[in-house]
Design a protein around this motif. Sequence first.
Motif, PDB file in Angstrom:
ATOM      1  N   GLU A 133       0.724  -1.706  -0.214  1.00 44.41           N
ATOM      2  CA  GLU A 133       0.009  -0.198  -0.186  1.00 44.41           C
ATOM      3  C   GLU A 133       0.853   1.095  -0.043  1.00 44.41           C
ATOM      4  OE1 GLU A 133      -3.144   0.416  -0.050  1.00 44.41           O
ATOM      5  OE2 GLU A 133      -3.325  -1.611  -0.735  1.00 44.41           O
ATOM      6  N   VAL A 134       2.106   1.370  -0.257  1.00 49.07           N
ATOM      7  CA  VAL A 134       3.076   2.357   0.092  1.00 49.07           C
ATOM      8  C   VAL A 134       3.102   2.835  -1.817  1.00 49.07           C
ATOM      9  CG1 VAL A 134       5.491   3.463  -0.023  1.00 49.07           C
ATOM     10  CG2 VAL A 134       3.969   1.757   2.091  1.00 49.07           C
ATOM     11  N   ALA A 135       3.809   1.375  -2.260  1.00 45.20           N
ATOM     12  CA  ALA A 135       3.939   1.572  -3.717  1.00 45.20           C
ATOM     13  C   ALA A 135       2.644   0.446  -4.579  1.00 45.20           C
ATOM     14  CB  ALA A 135       4.952   0.774  -4.177  1.00 45.20           C
ATOM     15  N   LYS A 136       2.025   1.617  -4.624  1.00 40.36           N
ATOM     16  CA  LYS A 136       0.541   1.255  -4.470  1.00 40.36           C
ATOM     17  C   LYS A 136       0.344   0.378  -6.572  1.00 40.36           C
ATOM     18  CE  LYS A 136      -2.361   3.823  -1.716  1.00 40.36           C
ATOM     19  NZ  LYS A 136      -3.845   4.309  -1.329  1.00 40.36           N
ATOM     20  N   ALA A 137      -0.301  -0.762  -6.456  1.00 41.61           N
ATOM     21  CA  ALA A 137      -0.573  -1.360  -7.932  1.00 41.61           C
ATOM     22  C   ALA A 137      -0.616  -0.618  -9.069  1.00 41.61           C
ATOM     23  CB  ALA A 137      -1.753  -2.852  -8.186  1.00 41.61           C
ATOM     24  N   SER A 138      -0.956   0.012  -8.681  1.00 40.00           N
ATOM     25  CA  SER A 138      -1.797   1.399  -9.747  1.00 40.00           C
ATOM     26  C   SER A 138      -0.782   2.047 -10.217  1.00 40.00           C
ATOM     27  CB  SER A 138      -3.251   2.425  -9.121  1.00 40.00           C
ATOM     28  OG  SER A 138      -2.427   3.268  -8.317  1.00 40.00           O
TER      29      SER A 138
END
Length: 259
Positions: free
Chosen positions: A192-197
Amino acid sequence: MTSPNPSRPVRRFFRVLLPLLALLLAFGIGLLWPTLHRPALRLNQDSVYPGARARASWSEADGGVIDVRPETGQAHTLLVLYPGGLVRPQAYQWLGTALAPLGVETVIVRFPLDLAVLGTGRADAVIRRYGAGKTVYLAGHSLGGAMAAQYVSGHAGQVAGLILMGAYPAGNVSLKSQTTLRVLDLMGEHDEVAKASAVQDGLTRLPAQTRLVTVRGSVHSFFGRYGPQAGDGPPTMTHAQAEAQIVAEIRAFLLGQQK
């Protein structure tokens, strides 16, 4: 009748202002202290990887690096690793240990205040010192990955490949034109820091041959060994299970077995 003393309101103002300024200063120091005061850098504190052994040393040369190399024999590959923001370099010694038996020398860079943005070009000196006769790769986690991509964007042909771990190129950085650059992009399933989007968007600025891999059940902090990270997601795999997949993917990539 006594004349009003104009200095009294001024004194009252400073009696209120000075404690407030002191409180704000203390609050500011409290916020900045974790950045300004970095934990001690200690080798071999959390670097064991199952079935792997390596030799590690610290050098103050070129701004400070951890050099993790095969216990016996010569290395044929150099992996220069940029740590994540505010993460001490020893958090990635485990990965160097895991790769050493493959003939990989991993050099983990220390940055001022542990922020790769303050030394993006550090790979230059490291490659000159350690890269002779080796195939050179650059890797980075989180902010370190973004800065590694920025370095590669200005040094076409300097490295054979790039490994991004929970990272993506900044919006003004593109590697699309580097058609011979091999890229492995590792994304934590619950990061949730480097999110998939954001990672998916970053693919639009990477070469077409980039391989994106989702590390099952993992989170942002599982690429290093530095404990939980604020804002990260909850994992559904153990740290050890995530590391096993990370090592398997990097091993295949470095040995030219990209699927």
